[in-house]
Design a protein around this motif. Structure first.
Motif, PDB file in Angstrom:
ATOM      1  N   ALA A  88       0.816  -1.164   0.108  1.00 15.77           N
ATOM      2  CA  ALA A  88      -0.022   0.092  -0.065  1.00 15.77           C
ATOM      3  C   ALA A  88       0.911   1.191  -0.169  1.00 15.77           C
ATOM      4  CB  ALA A  88      -0.911  -0.084   1.077  1.00 15.77           C
ATOM      5  N   THR A  89       0.494   2.162  -0.645  1.00 17.76           N
ATOM      6  CA  THR A  89       1.194   3.520  -0.497  1.00 17.76           C
ATOM      7  C   THR A  89       0.066   4.807  -0.760  1.00 17.76           C
ATOM      8  OG1 THR A  89       2.720   5.019  -1.647  1.00 17.76           O
ATOM      9  CG2 THR A  89       1.282   3.413  -3.131  1.00 17.76           C
ATOM     10  N   THR A  90       0.489   5.710  -0.159  1.00 22.34           N
ATOM     11  CA  THR A  90      -0.381   6.843  -0.062  1.00 22.34           C
ATOM     12  C   THR A  90      -0.186   7.889  -1.288  1.00 22.34           C
ATOM     13  OG1 THR A  90       0.772   8.094   1.388  1.00 22.34           O
ATOM     14  CG2 THR A  90      -1.064   6.928   2.330  1.00 22.34           C
ATOM     15  N   ASP A  91       0.952   7.525  -1.874  1.00 21.34           N
ATOM     16  CA  ASP A  91       1.270   8.555  -3.131  1.00 21.34           C
ATOM     17  C   ASP A  91       2.079   7.641  -4.025  1.00 21.34           C
ATOM     18  OD1 ASP A  91       2.344  10.387  -4.970  1.00 21.34           O
ATOM     19  OD2 ASP A  91       3.294  11.616  -3.127  1.00 21.34           O
ATOM     20  N   LEU A  92       1.319   6.955  -4.989  1.00 21.71           N
ATOM     21  CA  LEU A  92       1.797   6.024  -5.932  1.00 21.71           C
ATOM     22  C   LEU A  92       2.488   6.844  -7.134  1.00 21.71           C
ATOM     23  CD1 LEU A  92       1.428   2.996  -7.186  1.00 21.71           C
ATOM     24  CD2 LEU A  92      -0.172   4.023  -8.660  1.00 21.71           C
ATOM     25  N   ASP A  93       2.434   8.199  -7.247  1.00 21.69           N
ATOM     26  CA  ASP A  93       3.182   8.868  -8.170  1.00 21.69           C
ATOM     27  C   ASP A  93       4.588   9.006  -7.571  1.00 21.69           C
ATOM     28  OD1 ASP A  93       1.473   9.257 -10.285  1.00 21.69           O
ATOM     29  OD2 ASP A  93       0.294  10.608  -9.019  1.00 21.69           O
ATOM     30  N   ALA A  94       4.893   9.466  -6.470  1.00 18.46           N
ATOM     31  CA  ALA A  94       6.012   9.380  -5.963  1.00 18.46           C
ATOM     32  C   ALA A  94       6.776   7.928  -5.799  1.00 18.46           C
ATOM     33  CB  ALA A  94       5.965  10.114  -4.363  1.00 18.46           C
ATOM     34  N   CYS A  95       6.106   7.245  -5.184  1.00 23.24           N
ATOM     35  CA  CYS A  95       6.543   5.698  -5.212  1.00 23.24           C
ATOM     36  C   CYS A  95       7.201   5.349  -6.434  1.00 23.24           C
ATOM     37  CB  CYS A  95       5.419   4.911  -4.901  1.00 23.24           C
ATOM     38  SG  CYS A  95       5.874   3.149  -4.199  1.00 23.24           S
ATOM     39  N   MET A  96       6.348   5.516  -7.508  1.00 17.07           N
ATOM     40  CA  MET A  96       6.883   5.194  -8.957  1.00 17.07           C
ATOM     41  C   MET A  96       8.102   5.907  -9.297  1.00 17.07           C
ATOM     42  SD  MET A  96       5.033   2.400  -9.728  1.00 17.07           S
ATOM     43  CE  MET A  96       5.299   2.271  -7.965  1.00 17.07           C
ATOM     44  N   ALA A  97       8.202   7.181  -9.032  1.00 12.72           N
ATOM     45  CA  ALA A  97       9.409   8.095  -9.354  1.00 12.72           C
ATOM     46  C   ALA A  97      10.644   7.572  -8.548  1.00 12.72           C
ATOM     47  CB  ALA A  97       8.995   9.514  -9.076  1.00 12.72           C
ATOM     48  N   LEU A  98      10.559   7.270  -7.526  1.00 15.66           N
ATOM     49  CA  LEU A  98      11.632   6.693  -6.880  1.00 15.66           C
ATOM     50  C   LEU A  98      12.130   5.207  -6.955  1.00 15.66           C
ATOM     51  CD1 LEU A  98      10.804   7.829  -2.901  1.00 15.66           C
ATOM     52  CD2 LEU A  98      13.022   8.346  -4.348  1.00 15.66           C
ATOM     53  N   LEU A  99      11.097   4.299  -7.511  1.00 17.07           N
ATOM     54  CA  LEU A  99      11.489   3.000  -7.857  1.00 17.07           C
ATOM     55  C   LEU A  99      12.057   3.033  -9.210  1.00 17.07           C
ATOM     56  CD1 LEU A  99       8.316   1.249  -6.812  1.00 17.07           C
ATOM     57  CD2 LEU A  99      10.424   0.774  -5.943  1.00 17.07           C
ATOM     58  N   GLU A 100      11.581   4.049 -10.199  1.00 16.51           N
ATOM     59  CA  GLU A 100      12.355   4.134 -11.477  1.00 16.51           C
ATOM     60  C   GLU A 100      13.733   4.805 -11.423  1.00 16.51           C
ATOM     61  OE1 GLU A 100       9.389   6.414 -13.505  1.00 16.51           O
ATOM     62  OE2 GLU A 100       8.284   4.837 -14.249  1.00 16.51           O
ATOM     63  N   ALA A 101      13.725   5.670 -10.472  1.00 13.97           N
ATOM     64  CA  ALA A 101      15.167   6.383 -10.376  1.00 13.97           C
ATOM     65  C   ALA A 101      16.032   5.478  -9.688  1.00 13.97           C
ATOM     66  CB  ALA A 101      15.057   7.657  -9.247  1.00 13.97           C
ATOM     67  N   ARG A 102      15.650   4.311  -9.077  1.00 10.58           N
ATOM     68  CA  ARG A 102      16.584   3.432  -8.383  1.00 10.58           C
ATOM     69  C   ARG A 102      16.659   2.035  -9.349  1.00 10.58           C
ATOM     70  NH1 ARG A 102      13.806   3.436  -2.280  1.00 10.58           N
ATOM     71  NH2 ARG A 102      14.842   5.598  -2.014  1.00 10.58           N
ATOM     72  N   GLY A 103      16.106   2.269 -10.856  1.00 10.56           N
ATOM     73  CA  GLY A 103      16.308   1.396 -11.810  1.00 10.56           C
ATOM     74  C   GLY A 103      15.135   0.296 -11.933  1.00 10.56           C
ATOM     75  N   ALA A 104      14.233   0.500 -11.078  1.00  7.89           N
ATOM     76  CA  ALA A 104      13.020  -0.708 -11.220  1.00  7.89           C
ATOM     77  C   ALA A 104      12.189  -0.079 -12.613  1.00  7.89           C
ATOM     78  CB  ALA A 104      12.020  -0.701 -10.118  1.00  7.89           C
ATOM     79  N   THR A 105      11.492  -0.879 -13.160  1.00  8.93           N
ATOM     80  CA  THR A 105      10.549  -0.537 -14.329  1.00  8.93           C
ATOM     81  C   THR A 105       9.251  -0.986 -14.147  1.00  8.93           C
ATOM     82  OG1 THR A 105      11.275  -2.760 -15.426  1.00  8.93           O
ATOM     83  CG2 THR A 105      12.626  -0.754 -16.170  1.00  8.93           C
ATOM     84  N   PRO A 106       8.513  -0.397 -13.410  1.00  7.76           N
ATOM     85  CA  PRO A 106       7.083  -0.487 -13.148  1.00  7.76           C
ATOM     86  C   PRO A 106       6.292  -0.526 -14.361  1.00  7.76           C
ATOM     87  CG  PRO A 106       7.484   1.439 -12.181  1.00  7.76           C
ATOM     88  CD  PRO A 106       8.961   0.976 -12.707  1.00  7.76           C
ATOM     89  N   GLU A 107       5.296  -1.251 -14.522  1.00  9.42           N
ATOM     90  CA  GLU A 107       4.027  -1.162 -15.622  1.00  9.42           C
ATOM     91  C   GLU A 107       3.323   0.201 -15.579  1.00  9.42           C
ATOM     92  OE1 GLU A 107       1.488  -4.420 -15.026  1.00  9.42           O
ATOM     93  OE2 GLU A 107       3.191  -5.779 -15.521  1.00  9.42           O
ATOM     94  N   PRO A 108       2.795   0.884 -16.742  1.00  9.95           N
ATOM     95  CA  PRO A 108       1.936   1.958 -16.549  1.00  9.95           C
ATOM     96  C   PRO A 108       1.008   1.837 -15.308  1.00  9.95           C
ATOM     97  CG  PRO A 108       2.399   1.100 -18.966  1.00  9.95           C
ATOM     98  CD  PRO A 108       2.790  -0.017 -17.988  1.00  9.95           C
ATOM     99  N   ILE A 109       0.752   2.996 -14.859  1.00 11.80           N
ATOM    100  CA  ILE A 109      -0.566   2.838 -13.663  1.00 11.80           C
ATOM    101  C   ILE A 109      -1.763   2.517 -14.315  1.00 11.80           C
ATOM    102  CG2 ILE A 109      -1.468   4.351 -12.264  1.00 11.80           C
ATOM    103  CD1 ILE A 109       1.008   5.795 -11.560  1.00 11.80           C
ATOM    104  N   ARG A 110      -2.386   1.831 -13.684  1.00 15.65           N
ATOM    105  CA  ARG A 110      -3.770   1.475 -14.002  1.00 15.65           C
ATOM    106  C   ARG A 110      -4.755   1.809 -12.860  1.00 15.65           C
ATOM    107  NH1 ARG A 110      -3.294  -4.876 -14.944  1.00 15.65           N
ATOM    108  NH2 ARG A 110      -1.434  -4.579 -13.919  1.00 15.65           N
ATOM    109  N   VAL A 111      -6.043   1.754 -13.261  1.00 11.61           N
ATOM    110  CA  VAL A 111      -7.040   1.961 -12.330  1.00 11.61           C
ATOM    111  C   VAL A 111      -7.909   0.671 -12.078  1.00 11.61           C
ATOM    112  CG1 VAL A 111      -9.187   3.490 -11.813  1.00 11.61           C
ATOM    113  CG2 VAL A 111      -7.046   4.353 -12.872  1.00 11.61           C
ATOM    114  N   ASP A 112      -8.114   0.205 -10.721  1.00 12.28           N
ATOM    115  CA  ASP A 112      -9.037  -0.831 -10.559  1.00 12.28           C
ATOM    116  C   ASP A 112     -10.567  -0.469 -10.884  1.00 12.28           C
ATOM    117  OD1 ASP A 112     -10.824  -2.469  -8.757  1.00 12.28           O
ATOM    118  OD2 ASP A 112      -8.949  -3.271  -7.926  1.00 12.28           O
ATOM    119  N   GLU A 113     -10.949  -1.124 -11.590  1.00 10.62           N
ATOM    120  CA  GLU A 113     -12.310  -1.255 -12.221  1.00 10.62           C
ATOM    121  C   GLU A 113     -13.387  -1.013 -11.005  1.00 10.62           C
ATOM    122  OE1 GLU A 113     -14.028  -4.848 -14.316  1.00 10.62           O
ATOM    123  OE2 GLU A 113     -11.932  -4.232 -15.118  1.00 10.62           O
TER     124      GLU A 113
END
Length: 137
Positions: A88-113
């Motif tokens: 769980a995260t309260t800030d997905l955008d900040a989480c993804m930015a940090l993960l990408e800066a650290r070399g991880a490759t997350p998939e595009p953000i989706r929305v749970d229908e």
């Protein structure tokens, strides 16, 4: 006591355990990419196996094991058994930015229908799916 009507007295998840094929690579990923802290690290010579007890942000404990030549994950992610880890995260955008800066490759953000919540997936070095799921803070 009627076993069918009595609730099991569980308090929560204590830890999740994973097996890695490449201990140094997985150790680096969980420490440097996912901000884990080492609780205990042991090498078990009789098994040629490392055991790394980690504390992830949010109080999640993870046991990381290495064994010589573990079988690969049968499919992605629909193998029988553990499908993925969801954080769980309260800030997905900040989480993804940090993960990408650290070399991880997350998939595009989706929305749970069903819930309208935003989420994405990435994998650890062994292909274990990891979900980051945005919750309201």
């Amino acid at each position: 006591m009627d076993a069918s009507s009595t609730r099991l007295p569980l308090a929560g998840v204590h830890h999740v355990a994973l097996i890695t094929a490449d201990y140094p690579r997985a150790r680096r990923f969980y420490l440097e990419v996912l901000d884990a802290e080492i609780l205990n690290e042991t090498y078990r010579e009789e098994r040629d196996s490392h055991k790394l007890d980690l504390l992830l942000p949010g109080g999640i404990q993870l046991e990381l094991f290495s064994f010589p030549s573990p079988p690969p994950r049968p499919s992605y992610p629909e193998a029988c058994g553990l499908r993925h880890l969801a954080f769980a995260t309260t800030d997905l955008d900040a989480c993804m930015a940090l993960l990408e800066a650290r070399g991880a490759t997350p998939e595009p953000i989706r929305v749970d229908e069903h819930t309208g919540a935003r989420f994405t997936f990435l994998t650890d070095p062994d292909g274990t799916p990891i979900e980051c799921y945005e919750i309201s803070g």
